[in-house]
Design an enzyme around this catalytic site. Structure first.
Site, PDB file in Angstrom:
ATOM      1  N   SER A   3       0.832  -1.194   0.000  1.00 51.57           N
ATOM      2  CA  SER A   3       0.000   0.000   0.000  1.00 51.57           C
ATOM      3  C   SER A   3       0.879   1.261   0.000  1.00 51.57           C
ATOM      4  CB  SER A   3      -0.953  -0.045   1.198  1.00 51.57           C
ATOM      5  OG  SER A   3      -1.989   0.889   1.063  1.00 51.57           O
ATOM      6  N   ASP A  50      -9.579  -4.874  -4.829  1.00 54.41           N
ATOM      7  CA  ASP A  50      -9.060  -3.821  -3.950  1.00 54.41           C
ATOM      8  C   ASP A  50      -9.911  -2.556  -4.081  1.00 54.41           C
ATOM      9  OD1 ASP A  50      -7.526  -1.952  -2.531  1.00 54.41           O
ATOM     10  OD2 ASP A  50      -5.645  -2.904  -3.137  1.00 54.41           O
ATOM     11  N   HIS A  83      -7.716  -5.581  -0.554  1.00 51.26           N
ATOM     12  CA  HIS A  83      -6.495  -4.841  -0.194  1.00 51.26           C
ATOM     13  C   HIS A  83      -5.724  -5.640   0.846  1.00 51.26           C
ATOM     14  CE1 HIS A  83      -4.130  -1.175  -0.273  1.00 51.26           C
ATOM     15  NE2 HIS A  83      -4.158  -1.098   1.046  1.00 51.26           N
TER      16      HIS A  83
END
Length: 215
Positions: A114, A162, A194
Site C-alpha cells: 500500500s 481492492d 487490499h
C-alpha cells in the site's frame, strides 16, 4: 543511533546474510505488521536478513500507527513533494543496516504494501546505484521528478477486488515503467481485496529467487 533506527528485524537462517529485505508497511500500521510475514517466507529465502522499519511520522488521521507521508491531501503532486521531503530518512535507515551487514544496494530487496509500495517504488527510481529488486503489493506509483535508476527489476502484485487502491493503479504503474524500459511484471490476483495472500507471497519469493545481481 537516530530515532528511526529501532524496528523489528529477523536474522537470516544462513550467516552471513547475502541479502537485505526491507519491508515497508501501509499507512496507519507499523513495522510489526509486515514482519509477521517473515515466518512464511524465510525458509525459501534463507540468506535474507529482514527489517521492517516503522513509518517515519506518526499517523496524522488516527491516534495510533505510523505513516511514510501524510494522506490528508492526496493530490499526486503534493504526495510527490511529501515523499521527496521524507525519503532521505528512509534511505538513512537502509544505509545503516547495509553498513552493519556489509551489504549494498545490489544486495537489497524492497517489499512494500500500500503506502509502503508508493514510497518503495519512488525510492527505487531515485537510487544512483540499482537495488537487487523491488516488489509492490496493492500500491501505486508516484514518480519522482528525475528517474536515476532504470535497472532494478520490479514486481507488482494487486488484488482485483481492492477498494482502497484500485487495481487500475497497477496498470498505470506498468505503463509508466514500460515507457522507461524498466523490467517489470504485474500480477492481478482474483478474489483478493487490499491484502497480501499466499499467492502473492509465492510470486514474491519466486521473483526474488529468479532475479540476478546487476553489475
Amino acid at each position: 543511533m537516530n530515532k528511526y533506527l529501532e524496528y523489528p528485524e529477523v536474522e537470516s537462517k544462513e550467516l552471513p546474510p547475502q541479502k537485505l529485505v526491507v519491508l515497508l508497511h501501509g499507512v496507519g500500521s507499523d513495522g510489526h505488521d509486515l514482519i509477521g510475514l517473515v515466518p512464511y517466507i524465510k525458509n525459501d529465502l534463507p540468506n535474507c536478513h529482514f527489517i521492517s522499519p516503522h513509518g517515519i511520522e506518526d499517523y496524522d488521521m488516527m491516534p495510533y500507527g505510523r505513516q511514510w507521508f501524510s494522506l490528508r491531501d492526496r493530490s499526486p503532486h503534493i504526495i510527490a513533494k511529501l515523499i521527496a521531503n521524507n525519503i532521505s530518512k528512509l534511505e538513512d535507515i537502509i544505509r545503516e543496516k547495509q553498513t552493519e551487514l556489509n551489504l549494498t544496494n545490489k544486495d537489497t530487496v524492497i517489499i512494500g504494501f500500500s503506502q509502503g509500495t508508493i514510497i518503495g517504488l519512488y525510492l527505487t527510481l531515485i537510487q544512483q546505484k540499482p537495488l537487487f529488486c523491488t516488489i509492490g503489493f496493492s500500491g501505486a506509483l508516484i514518480p519522482p521528478m528525475k528517474v536515476n535508476n532504470k535497472l532494478t527489476p520490479i514486481c507488482l502484485i494487486h488484488g482485483e477486488l481492492d477498494q482502497v487502491i484500485n487495481v487500475s493503479e497497477m496498470y498505470n504503474a506498468s505503463n509508466y515503467l514500460s515507457k522507461l524500459n524498466i523490467e517489470h511484471s504485474g500480477h492481478k490476483l482474483t478474489s483478493l481485496a487490499h491484502s497480501i495472500d499466499g499467492r502473492g507471497l509465492e510470486i514474491a519469493i519466486n521473483f526474488i529467487n529468479t532475479c540476478h545481481n546487476i553489475v
